[in-house]
Design a protein around this motif. Sequence first.
Motif, mmCIF file in Angstrom:
data_model
loop_
_atom_site.group_PDB
_atom_site.id
_atom_site.type_symbol
_atom_site.label_atom_id
_atom_site.label_comp_id
_atom_site.label_asym_id
_atom_site.label_seq_id
_atom_site.Cartn_x
_atom_site.Cartn_y
_atom_site.Cartn_z
ATOM 1 N N THR A 139 -4.520 12.844 -8.071
ATOM 2 C CA THR A 139 -5.417 13.436 -9.056
ATOM 3 C C THR A 139 -5.606 14.902 -8.703
ATOM 4 O OG1 THR A 139 -7.388 12.831 -7.799
ATOM 5 C CG2 THR A 139 -6.677 11.317 -9.539
ATOM 6 N N HIS A 194 -8.165 18.076 -9.726
ATOM 7 C CA HIS A 194 -9.326 18.590 -10.449
ATOM 8 C C HIS A 194 -9.757 19.903 -9.827
ATOM 9 C CE1 HIS A 194 -11.445 16.532 -7.124
ATOM 10 N NE2 HIS A 194 -12.405 17.424 -7.335
ATOM 11 N N GLU A 201 -11.927 18.588 -15.447
ATOM 12 C CA GLU A 201 -11.844 17.139 -15.265
ATOM 13 C C GLU A 201 -10.513 16.766 -14.603
ATOM 14 O OE1 GLU A 201 -14.221 14.796 -15.719
ATOM 15 O OE2 GLU A 201 -15.474 16.554 -16.046
ATOM 16 N N GLU A 258 -7.311 4.045 -15.548
ATOM 17 C CA GLU A 258 -8.760 4.182 -15.363
ATOM 18 C C GLU A 258 -9.171 3.959 -13.908
ATOM 19 O OE1 GLU A 258 -7.586 2.211 -18.047
ATOM 20 O OE2 GLU A 258 -7.788 3.981 -19.318
ATOM 21 N N ASP A 259 -8.398 3.158 -13.185
ATOM 22 C CA ASP A 259 -8.729 2.885 -11.785
ATOM 23 C C ASP A 259 -8.431 4.071 -10.872
ATOM 24 O OD1 ASP A 259 -9.563 0.355 -12.466
ATOM 25 O OD2 ASP A 259 -7.685 -0.625 -11.866
ATOM 26 N N LEU A 310 -7.856 7.449 -12.037
ATOM 27 C CA LEU A 310 -8.274 8.747 -12.569
ATOM 28 C C LEU A 310 -9.781 8.914 -12.404
ATOM 29 C CD1 LEU A 310 -7.159 11.274 -13.911
ATOM 30 C CD2 LEU A 310 -7.623 10.233 -16.111
ATOM 31 N N LYS A 311 -10.214 9.048 -11.157
ATOM 32 C CA LYS A 311 -11.632 9.198 -10.836
ATOM 33 C C LYS A 311 -11.804 10.315 -9.821
ATOM 34 C CE LYS A 311 -12.726 4.312 -11.376
ATOM 35 N NZ LYS A 311 -13.153 3.107 -10.697
ATOM 36 N N VAL A 312 -12.965 10.965 -9.889
ATOM 37 C CA VAL A 312 -13.331 11.947 -8.878
ATOM 38 C C VAL A 312 -14.142 11.204 -7.817
ATOM 39 C CG1 VAL A 312 -14.620 14.067 -8.440
ATOM 40 C CG2 VAL A 312 -13.385 13.789 -10.582
ATOM 41 N N PHE A 326 -16.924 10.077 -5.076
ATOM 42 C CA PHE A 326 -18.381 10.204 -5.153
ATOM 43 C C PHE A 326 -18.868 11.492 -4.502
ATOM 44 C CE2 PHE A 326 -22.631 9.600 -3.396
ATOM 45 C CZ PHE A 326 -23.325 9.214 -4.526
ATOM 46 N N LYS A 330 -18.268 14.527 -6.574
ATOM 47 C CA LYS A 330 -19.059 14.543 -7.806
ATOM 48 C C LYS A 330 -20.540 14.767 -7.535
ATOM 49 C CE LYS A 330 -18.276 12.316 -12.059
ATOM 50 N NZ LYS A 330 -17.786 11.158 -12.752
#
Length: 153
Positions: free
Chosen positions: A60, A62, A78, A111-112, A114-116, A118, A121
């Motif tokens: 990922t 960002h 994002e 979806e699993d 493509l997260k930033v 914790f 964030k």
Amino acid sequence: MNNFKKIIIISVLVFGFSNAFGRAKIPFGKREVIEIVSELPDNEMYETSEGSLDYLDLATLHEEFNIAWILPLWITKEPKLVLYSSKSETYYDLDEEELALTLSENKINKEDVLKVPFYNKYGGKIILGIILALIIWSYMGKKDDDDITPTEV
């Protein structure tokens, strides 16, 4: 006494200048962050160039605004999925078709991955809030010198 003045002046010059130049500036600003989220198979399909032993992984990417590279305050762009080579530290953008093909071939749910994280964030906001609360608390907790009454011994 004359030698004493010379020693003081020389020490102020030496330690004063070295102290001024030695101060580190705290960097802050936008920074791109790449984190590997899934290792792809090491085969010719994910080689960076033919015959090389440098393989790509799914990562990922960002952009965040942070202080001193360790205190992320907010996300400015994002996250998106890219192919990343950790050896050469380069990433390759994928169009939607290539990304869908790569995800389906490796049975990865978009979806699993493509997260930033914790900490990226919320961690910087929490730490900054604690620091500000401690600063405010330290000013509120001080007593004025007039309020203190001397005690007799």
